[in-house]
Design a protein around this motif. Sequence first.
Motif, PDB file in Angstrom:
ATOM      1  N   ASP A 219       0.856  -1.174   0.000  1.00 51.75           N
ATOM      2  CA  ASP A 219       0.000   0.000   0.000  1.00 51.75           C
ATOM      3  C   ASP A 219       0.900   1.234   0.000  1.00 51.75           C
ATOM      4  N   VAL A 220       0.759   2.081  -1.030  1.00 50.04           N
ATOM      5  CA  VAL A 220       1.647   3.241  -1.149  1.00 50.04           C
ATOM      6  C   VAL A 220       1.089   4.482  -0.475  1.00 50.04           C
ATOM      7  N   ASN A 221      -0.008   4.363   0.256  1.00 50.93           N
ATOM      8  CA  ASN A 221      -0.603   5.535   0.890  1.00 50.93           C
ATOM      9  C   ASN A 221       0.337   6.190   1.887  1.00 50.93           C
ATOM     10  N   ALA A 222       1.161   5.392   2.569  1.00 51.31           N
ATOM     11  CA  ALA A 222       2.114   5.958   3.535  1.00 51.31           C
ATOM     12  C   ALA A 222       3.112   6.871   2.833  1.00 51.31           C
ATOM     13  N   LEU A 223       3.510   6.494   1.609  1.00 57.95           N
ATOM     14  CA  LEU A 223       4.420   7.328   0.838  1.00 57.95           C
ATOM     15  C   LEU A 223       3.762   8.654   0.483  1.00 57.95           C
ATOM     16  N   LYS A 224       2.477   8.611   0.160  1.00 60.31           N
ATOM     17  CA  LYS A 224       1.766   9.827  -0.216  1.00 60.31           C
ATOM     18  C   LYS A 224       1.724  10.833   0.928  1.00 60.31           C
ATOM     19  N   ILE A 225       1.688  10.332   2.152  1.00 62.75           N
ATOM     20  CA  ILE A 225       1.611  11.219   3.316  1.00 62.75           C
ATOM     21  C   ILE A 225       2.927  11.943   3.543  1.00 62.75           C
ATOM     22  N   GLY A 226       4.037  11.206   3.442  1.00 61.55           N
ATOM     23  CA  GLY A 226       5.325  11.801   3.748  1.00 61.55           C
ATOM     24  C   GLY A 226       5.976  12.549   2.601  1.00 61.55           C
ATOM     25  N   LEU A 227       5.571  12.248   1.349  1.00 65.03           N
ATOM     26  CA  LEU A 227       6.235  12.821   0.187  1.00 65.03           C
ATOM     27  C   LEU A 227       6.187  14.345   0.121  1.00 65.03           C
ATOM     28  N   PRO A 228       5.048  14.989   0.411  1.00 67.91           N
ATOM     29  CA  PRO A 228       5.020  16.458   0.322  1.00 67.91           C
ATOM     30  C   PRO A 228       6.087  17.137   1.166  1.00 67.91           C
ATOM     31  N   PHE A 229       6.380  16.583   2.310  1.00 68.81           N
ATOM     32  CA  PHE A 229       7.362  17.207   3.202  1.00 68.81           C
ATOM     33  C   PHE A 229       8.785  17.046   2.655  1.00 68.81           C
ATOM     34  N   LEU A 230       9.047  15.924   1.984  1.00 66.55           N
ATOM     35  CA  LEU A 230      10.349  15.737   1.352  1.00 66.55           C
ATOM     36  C   LEU A 230      10.535  16.715   0.194  1.00 66.55           C
ATOM     37  N   ILE A 231       9.506  16.860  -0.636  1.00 64.03           N
ATOM     38  CA  ILE A 231       9.588  17.778  -1.771  1.00 64.03           C
ATOM     39  C   ILE A 231       9.700  19.221  -1.284  1.00 64.03           C
ATOM     40  N   PHE A 232       8.974  19.550  -0.211  1.00 65.33           N
ATOM     41  CA  PHE A 232       9.051  20.892   0.365  1.00 65.33           C
ATOM     42  C   PHE A 232      10.485  21.191   0.820  1.00 65.33           C
ATOM     43  N   SER A 233      11.138  20.169   1.365  1.00 65.93           N
ATOM     44  CA  SER A 233      12.520  20.341   1.820  1.00 65.93           C
ATOM     45  C   SER A 233      13.451  20.666   0.655  1.00 65.93           C
ATOM     46  N   ILE A 234      13.213  20.032  -0.507  1.00 60.61           N
ATOM     47  CA  ILE A 234      14.015  20.315  -1.696  1.00 60.61           C
ATOM     48  C   ILE A 234      13.846  21.771  -2.112  1.00 60.61           C
TER      49      ILE A 234
ATOM     50  N   ILE B  35      12.887  24.347  -0.281  1.00 57.01           N
ATOM     51  CA  ILE B  35      13.498  25.232   0.713  1.00 57.01           C
ATOM     52  C   ILE B  35      15.015  25.223   0.570  1.00 57.01           C
ATOM     53  N   TYR B  36      15.578  24.043   0.325  1.00 58.87           N
ATOM     54  CA  TYR B  36      17.033  23.923   0.218  1.00 58.87           C
ATOM     55  C   TYR B  36      17.568  24.781  -0.928  1.00 58.87           C
ATOM     56  N   PHE B  37      16.962  24.646  -2.099  1.00 62.70           N
ATOM     57  CA  PHE B  37      17.445  25.414  -3.241  1.00 62.70           C
ATOM     58  C   PHE B  37      17.099  26.902  -3.113  1.00 62.70           C
TER      59      PHE B  37
ATOM     60  N   LEU C 209      12.986  24.607 -10.091  1.00 61.69           N
ATOM     61  CA  LEU C 209      13.005  23.619  -9.008  1.00 61.69           C
ATOM     62  C   LEU C 209      12.224  24.117  -7.794  1.00 61.69           C
ATOM     63  N   VAL C 210      12.484  25.351  -7.399  1.00 59.44           N
ATOM     64  CA  VAL C 210      11.823  25.913  -6.222  1.00 59.44           C
ATOM     65  C   VAL C 210      10.322  26.052  -6.461  1.00 59.44           C
ATOM     66  N   THR C 211       9.961  26.660  -7.580  1.00 63.34           N
ATOM     67  CA  THR C 211       8.546  26.900  -7.883  1.00 63.34           C
ATOM     68  C   THR C 211       7.757  25.606  -8.001  1.00 63.34           C
ATOM     69  N   LEU C 212       8.292  24.656  -8.769  1.00 66.82           N
ATOM     70  CA  LEU C 212       7.581  23.398  -8.973  1.00 66.82           C
ATOM     71  C   LEU C 212       7.518  22.567  -7.692  1.00 66.82           C
ATOM     72  N   SER C 213       8.539  22.664  -6.860  1.00 70.13           N
ATOM     73  CA  SER C 213       8.503  21.947  -5.577  1.00 70.13           C
ATOM     74  C   SER C 213       7.321  22.422  -4.742  1.00 70.13           C
ATOM     75  N   PHE C 214       7.143  23.722  -4.657  1.00 68.40           N
ATOM     76  CA  PHE C 214       6.054  24.268  -3.852  1.00 68.40           C
ATOM     77  C   PHE C 214       4.686  23.981  -4.478  1.00 68.40           C
ATOM     78  N   ILE C 215       4.622  24.018  -5.807  1.00 70.22           N
ATOM     79  CA  ILE C 215       3.363  23.688  -6.483  1.00 70.22           C
ATOM     80  C   ILE C 215       2.998  22.228  -6.252  1.00 70.22           C
ATOM     81  N   MET C 216       3.990  21.330  -6.359  1.00 71.61           N
ATOM     82  CA  MET C 216       3.736  19.908  -6.125  1.00 71.61           C
ATOM     83  C   MET C 216       3.265  19.649  -4.699  1.00 71.61           C
ATOM     84  N   VAL C 217       3.905  20.330  -3.745  1.00 72.93           N
ATOM     85  CA  VAL C 217       3.515  20.166  -2.345  1.00 72.93           C
ATOM     86  C   VAL C 217       2.061  20.603  -2.143  1.00 72.93           C
TER      87      VAL C 217
END
Length: 254
Positions: free
Chosen positions: A98-113, A115-117, A235-243
Amino acid sequence: MELGFDVIAMLFGVATVAGFIDAIAGGGGLLTIPALLSTGLPPAVALGTNKLQACGGSFSASLYFVRKKAVDLKQVALLILLTFIGAALGTIVVQNIDVNALKIGLPFLIFSIGIYFLFSPNIGDQDRKQRISYPLFGFTAGMGLGFYDGVFGPAVGSFYTLAFVLLLGFNLTKAVAHAKVLNFTSNFASLLFFIFGGAVLWKIGFIMLIGQFIGATFGARMVVNKGKKLIRPMLVTLSFIMVAKMLYEQGFFG
């Protein structure tokens, strides 16, 4: 399954835009997968068809980068092999978890990318000190992100890019070029296993593949010509849009 001309045209347009975005910063799958699902395709078929069309974009961009000598295939042959293995394993595993757990945590990982850049304006300006060896990179980032792409996949291009910058010290243009080669590798490996499972709608997949090819070719040219001036903001713009999109789909905004 027969789809109308208007739906096919919509899918072609979405694939073209996604190919352009993917070649620069990754994240195109967040456009193409919902578009395919909106046509009523079963989830497995939508994912398999998405991998087919994604191969068009990632291959087009990879070919352009190789021709421009931004990537030396001999130098990254081991990375390609290990990424292929990781993606193949991920595609097998995704059928049993079940990939639902990945869906929950993924936005925070992408948000970190993002913020980093955003707050590291000089990162990726030029090549920096290599932190780990190519074989170690292959067994960790190559296999790990290949596995992730086989299981789930959204924003894997951004993850590849960040890994090349942080671990191998690549500048942004070089990182994006190499990220696209590994992204094509993981897309192709996943596609093979979806084909074995009969989960690919060939007609729609090939039409979208053409759109991806066109969009990715223009995107890759922009990367080579504009470099970090284009890549970092994207990278920054799309990361925030994806989140924002992921959190909205998960009901965080009511």
